[in-house]
Write an enzyme that holds these catalytic residues in place. Structure first.
Site, short mmCIF file in Angstrom:
data_model
loop_
_atom_site.label_atom_id
_atom_site.label_comp_id
_atom_site.label_asym_id
_atom_site.label_seq_id
_atom_site.Cartn_x
_atom_site.Cartn_y
_atom_site.Cartn_z
CB SER A 75 -0.97 0.02 1.18
OG SER A 75 -2.01 -0.90 0.97
CE1 TYR A 201 -4.49 -0.99 -4.41
CE2 TYR A 201 -5.44 -3.18 -4.27
CZ TYR A 201 -4.93 -2.06 -3.65
OH TYR A 201 -4.86 -2.00 -2.28
CB VAL A 271 0.06 -5.59 4.51
CG1 VAL A 271 -1.15 -4.88 5.07
CG2 VAL A 271 -0.13 -5.93 3.04
#
Length: 318
Positions: A75, A201, A271
């Site tokens: 992220s 993504y 993460v």
């Protein structure tokens, strides 16, 4: 009036021993938390590692520990995707479809998204990052490659690339993110093919970088929007301030307030165990350690950032 002596910020010569002390101290946190397991490729990472790197606003770098070990940035890539969207889209178009407020919910929450009619709270939760990705997919021919190439330029590292194994692992376990995407599409707020958005993504999350490269790639946010490695503007000074504000209020999900309390710097976590932080006009910082707390943030990384801010003798929010 209180007579308070303001401590002087430490020099670069004094910074290196501080980084080495923080790296030496990090194993105290190795018994806490666990690595991300919902993505099988991430579950295999050796948990007890720690790296830290600082990139000064002029592009010079200092580091310690496992700072040269590459990991999945996950992220942290959302911040770079937002920057690319701000370069490509007019502000009214971008911010009409994604908010700028803290979520107060888990990074992958679907409840809040439904309550708020498919408009994500901010670009750094998963739904918001998918929304930003949708806008890039609609605007660019190969958005994941455009993002990768921009990060290569910003980090001054042409070798930065995707870990295809991680990207495939995420696509194989896409159900939750797919639910977010299809819900937003049902509200008319995702315009592209959801599977294409997901693949783009996941590739951005699967970029493999180390602390040195990540710190360098964010140096422009500590340099009024200018990339110190080529002297080219990335964002305007106003846009730079806006991104740093979003990083401070939203960058660590529902732990953003606690991070601001403890560290006091704009930051973005992933993460994969990485956290990037910005000390405006001074430096960008990257810490990495795979063991995460219940919010999905690196435990040893956060402790190190607390120690770094204290050791720097700076009061960024003071």
């Amino acid at each position: 009036m209180l007579d308070i002596d303001t401590p002087q910020p430490i020099t670069r010569e004094e910074l290196q021993p501080l980084l080495e002390r923080l790296a030496a101290d990090a194993p105290r946190c190795f018994g806490e938390g666990k690595v991300a397991s919902y993505i099988p490729a991430l579950a295999e990472v050796e948990p007890d590692q720690f790296g830290i790197a600082v990139c000064h606003a002029d592009g010079s770098v200092q580091y310690a520990g496992d700072a040269a070990t590459r990991f999945s940035i996950q992220s942290v890539s959302k911040a770079h995707a937002l920057v690319l969207a701000m370069q490509q889209l007019p502000p009214d178009e971008l911010w009409a479809r994604v908010g700028r407020e803290p979520s107060g919910q888990a990074f992958n929450s679907i409840v809040q998204l439904e309550v708020e009619n498919g408009v994500p709270r901010n670009p750094f939760i998963n739904a918001g990052a998918l929304m930003v990705t949708d806008m890039l997919v609609s605007k660019l021919w190969m958005p994941q490659n455009t993002l990768r190439d921009q990060i290569r330029r910003l980090s001054n590292t042409p070798e930065v690339d995707f870990d295809e194994r991680v990207a495939r692992s995420e696509m194989d376990h896409k159900a939750h993110n797919a639910a977010l995407g299809y819900l937003m599409q049902a509200y008319g707020n995702i315009h592209s093919d959801v599977e294409m958005v997901l693949d783009t993504y996941f590739h951005s999350c699967a970029l493999s970088m180390n602390c040195i490269e990540l710190a360098k790639s964010f140096a422009f946010l500590a340099n009024q929007g200018v990339n110190p490695f080529d002297g080219q503007p990335v964002l305007t000074p106003v846009q730079t301030r806006q991104v740093n504000a979003l990083l401070l209020t939203c960058g660590l999900y529902d732990a953003a307030g606690d991070f601001a309390w403890r560290v006091g710097l704009p930051g973005k976590s992933g993460v994969g165990g990485g956290i990037v932080a910005i000390l405006p006009r001074r430096m960008s910082i990257c810490v990495w350690s795979p063991r995460l707390d219940s919010y999905g943030n690196s435990i040893a990384g956060r402790h190190a950032l607390e120690g770094l801010v204290s050791g720097l003798n700076v009061t960024p929010l003071g």
